[in-house]
Design a protein around this motif. Structure first.
Motif, PDB file in Angstrom:
ATOM      1  N   ASN A 211      21.507 -60.477 -77.690  1.00  0.00           N
ATOM      2  CA  ASN A 211      20.670 -59.943 -76.613  1.00  0.00           C
ATOM      3  C   ASN A 211      19.213 -59.841 -77.044  1.00  0.00           C
ATOM      4  O   ASN A 211      18.302 -60.164 -76.275  1.00  0.00           O
ATOM      5  CB  ASN A 211      21.189 -58.576 -76.159  1.00  0.00           C
ATOM      6  CG  ASN A 211      22.526 -58.687 -75.452  1.00  0.00           C
ATOM      7  OD1 ASN A 211      22.852 -59.719 -74.882  1.00  0.00           O
ATOM      8  ND2 ASN A 211      23.307 -57.628 -75.506  1.00  0.00           N
ATOM      9  N   THR A 212      18.984 -59.404 -78.279  1.00  0.00           N
ATOM     10  CA  THR A 212      17.615 -59.300 -78.795  1.00  0.00           C
ATOM     11  C   THR A 212      16.976 -60.684 -78.884  1.00  0.00           C
ATOM     12  O   THR A 212      15.827 -60.874 -78.478  1.00  0.00           O
ATOM     13  CB  THR A 212      17.606 -58.617 -80.183  1.00  0.00           C
ATOM     14  OG1 THR A 212      18.164 -57.315 -80.059  1.00  0.00           O
ATOM     15  CG2 THR A 212      16.201 -58.527 -80.749  1.00  0.00           C
ATOM     16  N   ALA A 213      17.711 -61.649 -79.404  1.00  0.00           N
ATOM     17  CA  ALA A 213      17.192 -63.015 -79.537  1.00  0.00           C
ATOM     18  C   ALA A 213      16.820 -63.593 -78.174  1.00  0.00           C
ATOM     19  O   ALA A 213      15.748 -64.190 -78.016  1.00  0.00           O
ATOM     20  CB  ALA A 213      18.218 -63.898 -80.229  1.00  0.00           C
TER      21      ALA A 213
ATOM     22  N   CYS B  19      23.485 -65.644 -84.591  1.00  0.00           N
ATOM     23  CA  CYS B  19      23.577 -64.181 -84.541  1.00  0.00           C
ATOM     24  C   CYS B  19      24.961 -63.727 -84.995  1.00  0.00           C
ATOM     25  O   CYS B  19      25.948 -64.436 -84.838  1.00  0.00           O
ATOM     26  CB  CYS B  19      23.337 -63.698 -83.119  1.00  0.00           C
ATOM     27  SG  CYS B  19      21.740 -64.211 -82.439  1.00  0.00           S
TER      28      CYS B  19
ATOM     29  N   ARG C 277      24.596 -57.615 -79.956  1.00  0.00           N
ATOM     30  CA  ARG C 277      23.293 -56.946 -79.949  1.00  0.00           C
ATOM     31  C   ARG C 277      22.192 -57.904 -80.432  1.00  0.00           C
ATOM     32  O   ARG C 277      21.127 -57.992 -79.829  1.00  0.00           O
ATOM     33  CB  ARG C 277      23.351 -55.700 -80.831  1.00  0.00           C
ATOM     34  CG  ARG C 277      22.059 -54.917 -80.838  1.00  0.00           C
ATOM     35  CD  ARG C 277      22.186 -53.663 -81.668  1.00  0.00           C
ATOM     36  NE  ARG C 277      20.899 -53.011 -81.751  1.00  0.00           N
ATOM     37  CZ  ARG C 277      20.598 -52.083 -82.609  1.00  0.00           C
ATOM     38  NH1 ARG C 277      21.491 -51.648 -83.460  1.00  0.00           N
ATOM     39  NH2 ARG C 277      19.405 -51.540 -82.616  1.00  0.00           N
ATOM     40  N   GLN C 278      22.478 -58.618 -81.513  1.00  0.00           N
ATOM     41  CA  GLN C 278      21.510 -59.602 -82.001  1.00  0.00           C
ATOM     42  C   GLN C 278      21.293 -60.713 -80.975  1.00  0.00           C
ATOM     43  O   GLN C 278      20.161 -61.173 -80.786  1.00  0.00           O
ATOM     44  CB  GLN C 278      21.990 -60.226 -83.315  1.00  0.00           C
ATOM     45  CG  GLN C 278      21.805 -59.353 -84.528  1.00  0.00           C
ATOM     46  CD  GLN C 278      22.255 -60.069 -85.804  1.00  0.00           C
ATOM     47  OE1 GLN C 278      23.069 -60.984 -85.769  1.00  0.00           O
ATOM     48  NE2 GLN C 278      21.723 -59.618 -86.933  1.00  0.00           N
TER      49      GLN C 278
ATOM     50  N   ARG D 257      16.097 -61.921 -75.399  1.00  0.00           N
ATOM     51  CA  ARG D 257      14.963 -61.184 -74.840  1.00  0.00           C
ATOM     52  C   ARG D 257      13.643 -61.636 -75.464  1.00  0.00           C
ATOM     53  O   ARG D 257      12.664 -61.905 -74.764  1.00  0.00           O
ATOM     54  CB  ARG D 257      15.167 -59.681 -75.052  1.00  0.00           C
ATOM     55  CG  ARG D 257      14.058 -58.804 -74.469  1.00  0.00           C
ATOM     56  CD  ARG D 257      14.346 -57.316 -74.650  1.00  0.00           C
ATOM     57  NE  ARG D 257      14.789 -56.932 -75.977  1.00  0.00           N
ATOM     58  CZ  ARG D 257      13.974 -56.785 -77.031  1.00  0.00           C
ATOM     59  NH1 ARG D 257      12.693 -56.982 -76.911  1.00  0.00           N
ATOM     60  NH2 ARG D 257      14.465 -56.408 -78.204  1.00  0.00           N
ATOM     61  N   LEU D 258      13.615 -61.748 -76.792  1.00  0.00           N
ATOM     62  CA  LEU D 258      12.385 -62.155 -77.471  1.00  0.00           C
ATOM     63  C   LEU D 258      12.006 -63.599 -77.136  1.00  0.00           C
ATOM     64  O   LEU D 258      10.828 -63.920 -76.980  1.00  0.00           O
ATOM     65  CB  LEU D 258      12.531 -61.976 -78.983  1.00  0.00           C
ATOM     66  CG  LEU D 258      12.641 -60.528 -79.464  1.00  0.00           C
ATOM     67  CD1 LEU D 258      12.944 -60.474 -80.962  1.00  0.00           C
ATOM     68  CD2 LEU D 258      11.375 -59.748 -79.144  1.00  0.00           C
TER      69      LEU D 258
END
Length: 198
Positions: free
Chosen positions: A14-16, A7, A11-12, A18-19
């Motif tokens: 956190n998204t990674a 990442c 932000r990336q 979470r997914l």
């Protein structure tokens, strides 16, 4: 299932995470340098098997740490269930005492410690590298990896590479076992794709 996401921003990351959590994966989201220890929540259980891991870290480039002692202290303070690290800090391989100290999380519970080992590439900063290889490569050593500085493709089926990796008494695997790592993280196991394409 473990996955690593490279990442560029928090932000990336956190998204990674979470997914991955949504899909049931154990995720490590970091920059491609693999040289950081992002904070994670502490799993208060003993972890003796991969199936019990709720998080993990891959830290292969400890160059940001001023000394081996600072590096080991940072790893000991981290909350990871699984540490995947290079076996070396500078020119010296970790000792059994070093690895034993890393097996304990800050809450006193057990964690796993794995050592990185590349099967499909040789690295010009390892103990087995000879200066002469820069001028004339041995038969088992192929082209440089243009995406990873200092790494060279190897003809992994050849005996001299087997001796370096696992066959000889001073092999990479022997060093890992002697230091007391819980296991090995094997990298570049897809090297056959390079030779198939070639």
């Amino acid at each position: 299932m473990f996955n690593i996401d490279y990442c560029r921003s928090s932000r990336q990351q956190n998204t990674a995470m979470r997914l991955s959590r949504k899909e049931g994966f154990v995720n490590y989201a970091a920059t491609r340098g693999l040289d950081e220890l992002p904070l994670v929540a502490l799993n208060d259980k003993n972890v003796r098997k991969l199936q019990a891991c709720e998080n993990f870290c891959v830290l292969l480039n400890p160059h940001k740490f001023a000394s081996k002692e600072i590096y080991l202290a940072s790893l000991r303070k981290s909350s990871y269930d699984l540490l995947i690290i290079d076996g070396y800090f500078g020119d010296s391989f970790f000792t059994a005492a070093d690895i034993a100290g890393l097996r304990v999380k800050p809450n006193g519970k057990r964690r796993l410690v794995y050592c990185y080992m590349s099967l499909g590439e040789a690295e010009n900063y390892r103990w087995y590298w000879k200066q002469a290889y820069h001028n004339e490569r041995p038969e088992w050593l192929d082209e440089p990896n243009e995406n990873w500085q200092g790494s060279y493709k190897v003809k992994y089926w050849m005996q001299p590479w087997h001796d370096i990796i696992y066959n000889a008494r001073d092999s990479y695997l022997s060093k890992i076992v002697d230091a007391g790592f819980d296991g090995a993280f094997l990298d570049v196991i897809d090297a056959f794709e390079y030779f198939q394409a070639k």
